[in-house]
Scaffold this active site. Sequence first.
Site, PDB file in Angstrom:
ATOM      1  N   SER A 166      10.403  14.104 -11.027  1.00  0.00           N
ATOM      2  CA  SER A 166      10.298  13.191  -9.885  1.00  0.00           C
ATOM      3  C   SER A 166       8.814  12.900  -9.596  1.00  0.00           C
ATOM      4  CB  SER A 166      10.933  13.862  -8.666  1.00  0.00           C
ATOM      5  OG  SER A 166      10.552  13.228  -7.475  1.00  0.00           O
ATOM      6  N   TYR A 179      11.692  20.555  -2.452  1.00  0.00           N
ATOM      7  CA  TYR A 179      12.037  19.626  -3.546  1.00  0.00           C
ATOM      8  C   TYR A 179      10.795  19.329  -4.388  1.00  0.00           C
ATOM      9  CZ  TYR A 179      14.051  15.421  -5.760  1.00  0.00           C
ATOM     10  OH  TYR A 179      14.508  14.487  -6.663  1.00  0.00           O
TER      11      TYR A 179
HETATM   12  P1  NAD Z   1      23.151  12.115  -7.052  1.00  0.00           P
HETATM   13  O1  NAD Z   1      23.297  12.950  -5.827  1.00  0.00           O
HETATM   14  O2  NAD Z   1      23.873  10.808  -7.100  1.00  0.00           O
HETATM   15  O3  NAD Z   1      23.562  12.974  -8.344  1.00  0.00           O
HETATM   16  C1  NAD Z   1      23.424  14.359  -8.436  1.00  0.00           C
HETATM   17  C2  NAD Z   1      24.725  14.925  -9.013  1.00  0.00           C
HETATM   18  O4  NAD Z   1      24.537  16.338  -9.213  1.00  0.00           O
HETATM   19  C3  NAD Z   1      25.914  14.763  -8.057  1.00  0.00           C
HETATM   20  O5  NAD Z   1      26.995  14.159  -8.748  1.00  0.00           O
HETATM   21  C4  NAD Z   1      26.260  16.190  -7.650  1.00  0.00           C
HETATM   22  O6  NAD Z   1      27.649  16.417  -7.459  1.00  0.00           O
HETATM   23  C5  NAD Z   1      25.734  16.979  -8.838  1.00  0.00           C
HETATM   24  N1  NAD Z   1      25.466  18.372  -8.495  1.00  0.00           N
HETATM   25  C6  NAD Z   1      24.873  18.840  -7.365  1.00  0.00           C
HETATM   26  N2  NAD Z   1      24.822  20.178  -7.390  1.00  0.00           N
HETATM   27  C7  NAD Z   1      25.384  20.561  -8.571  1.00  0.00           C
HETATM   28  C8  NAD Z   1      25.623  21.823  -9.168  1.00  0.00           C
HETATM   29  N3  NAD Z   1      25.278  22.966  -8.560  1.00  0.00           N
HETATM   30  N4  NAD Z   1      26.218  21.855 -10.370  1.00  0.00           N
HETATM   31  C9  NAD Z   1      26.594  20.696 -10.992  1.00  0.00           C
HETATM   32  N5  NAD Z   1      26.397  19.477 -10.467  1.00  0.00           N
HETATM   33  C10 NAD Z   1      25.801  19.415  -9.267  1.00  0.00           C
HETATM   34  O7  NAD Z   1      21.594  11.912  -7.234  1.00  0.00           O
HETATM   35  P2  NAD Z   1      20.742  10.950  -8.184  1.00  0.00           P
HETATM   36  O8  NAD Z   1      19.875  10.132  -7.294  1.00  0.00           O
HETATM   37  O9  NAD Z   1      21.567  10.245  -9.193  1.00  0.00           O
HETATM   38  O10 NAD Z   1      19.778  12.038  -8.865  1.00  0.00           O
HETATM   39  C11 NAD Z   1      19.933  12.505 -10.204  1.00  0.00           C
HETATM   40  C12 NAD Z   1      18.678  13.274 -10.576  1.00  0.00           C
HETATM   41  O11 NAD Z   1      17.546  12.399 -10.465  1.00  0.00           O
HETATM   42  C13 NAD Z   1      18.377  14.467  -9.666  1.00  0.00           C
HETATM   43  O12 NAD Z   1      17.807  15.511 -10.444  1.00  0.00           O
HETATM   44  C14 NAD Z   1      17.336  13.911  -8.698  1.00  0.00           C
HETATM   45  O13 NAD Z   1      16.552  14.938  -8.152  1.00  0.00           O
HETATM   46  C15 NAD Z   1      16.571  13.001  -9.635  1.00  0.00           C
HETATM   47  N6  NAD Z   1      15.790  11.935  -8.996  1.00  0.00           N
HETATM   48  C16 NAD Z   1      16.396  10.936  -8.270  1.00  0.00           C
HETATM   49  C17 NAD Z   1      15.605   9.913  -7.721  1.00  0.00           C
HETATM   50  C18 NAD Z   1      16.214   8.763  -6.927  1.00  0.00           C
HETATM   51  O14 NAD Z   1      15.451   7.898  -6.468  1.00  0.00           O
HETATM   52  N7  NAD Z   1      17.534   8.686  -6.757  1.00  0.00           N
HETATM   53  C19 NAD Z   1      14.221   9.921  -7.905  1.00  0.00           C
HETATM   54  C20 NAD Z   1      13.649  10.960  -8.642  1.00  0.00           C
HETATM   55  C21 NAD Z   1      14.448  11.946  -9.199  1.00  0.00           C
END
Ligand code: NAD
Length: 283
Positions: A166, A179
């Site tokens: 991130s 985070y």
């Molecule tokens: P999201 O919440 O849509 O997806 C995360 C998924 O992980 C969910 O489906 C959730 O059920 C699953 N999850 C949570 N805890 C879990 C566990 N213990 N075991 C198995 N699955 C689990 O979020 P997203 O925005 O799609 O993020 C995906 C990745 O990208 C994450 O690592 C997040 O930190 C990273 N990220 C997102 C952004 C953004 O702007 N959305 C930016 C930078 C990084």
Amino acid sequence: MKLPFDIDLKGKVAVVTGGGGVLCGMFAKALASCGAKVAILDLRKEAADAVADEIKADGGTAIGVCANVLSRESLEEAKKQVNNAFGTCDILLNGAGGNNPRGTTTKEYYEIGDEDKEDLVSFFDLDPDGVSFVFNLNFLGTLLPTQVFAKDLIGKKDAVILNVSSMNAFCPLTKIPAYSGAKAAVSNFTQWLAVHFSKVGIRVNAIAPGFFVTDQNRALLKNPDGSLTPRSEKILSQTPMGRFGEAEELIGTLLFLVSDEAASFVNGVVIPVDGGFAAYSGV
Ligand code: NAD
């Protein structure tokens, strides 16, 4: 699904943790569009199944698997299911992660006496369990699936691990110390793993997404009428390209890093996909 370019993943098995979520669901669909058999691991089985169903409806091959990235036992069970359905894994995408309010301060800057105000969480009020939860979900949640699935990858040609870091990893954002620290650890671990597995044919890299409006952060970034929140205004003022990313704009980097033809000598990098956010000093 429309891809920016094609890579051939026929015969490959990809495991995507957090694949029931917004970004990783899209990653899973992109890998399936290139011919990979995709196992979608998520704590929310119904969300994993929904993504698998979409892939299958589109002519691809996928299964949804219930797995907790914080439990080695659950991951071993998931691996059995993946191996039975598709054979051994070639690509591991560690995507499960995210922030939680329990690791978050209310204010950007501390002011004397904040810890005595009941309506806010100051740095001094942060709950160690909340901080551990966020740290573990992102860091251990990357390490444990790697311990379990990398056993399949060892000694294969073209094996790939891809982590999700991130912007917080380069420079912490205000309010979210847990985070930020956790994603810094994910970037650091990406480099460590790349070195550790360099003699056994596994490339390890990471994508660091900038700011993408997805379902889970829409309320933080946009007001109900669609206008920008003050935090969004700040983010965009620090993003040279002056806009949020579209989730699909991550796919090119994903496919590049996964493709051995394109990235066979790329190992241990964390690629920002952020419209210039990480490069900008603000001046
Ligand atoms: P999201 O919440 O849509 O997806 C995360 C998924 O992980 C969910 O489906 C959730 O059920 C699953 N999850 C949570 N805890 C879990 C566990 N213990 N075991 C198995 N699955 C689990 O979020 P997203 O925005 O799609 O993020 C995906 C990745 O990208 C994450 O690592 C997040 O930190 C990273 N990220 C997102 C952004 C953004 O702007 N959305 C930016 C930078 C990084």
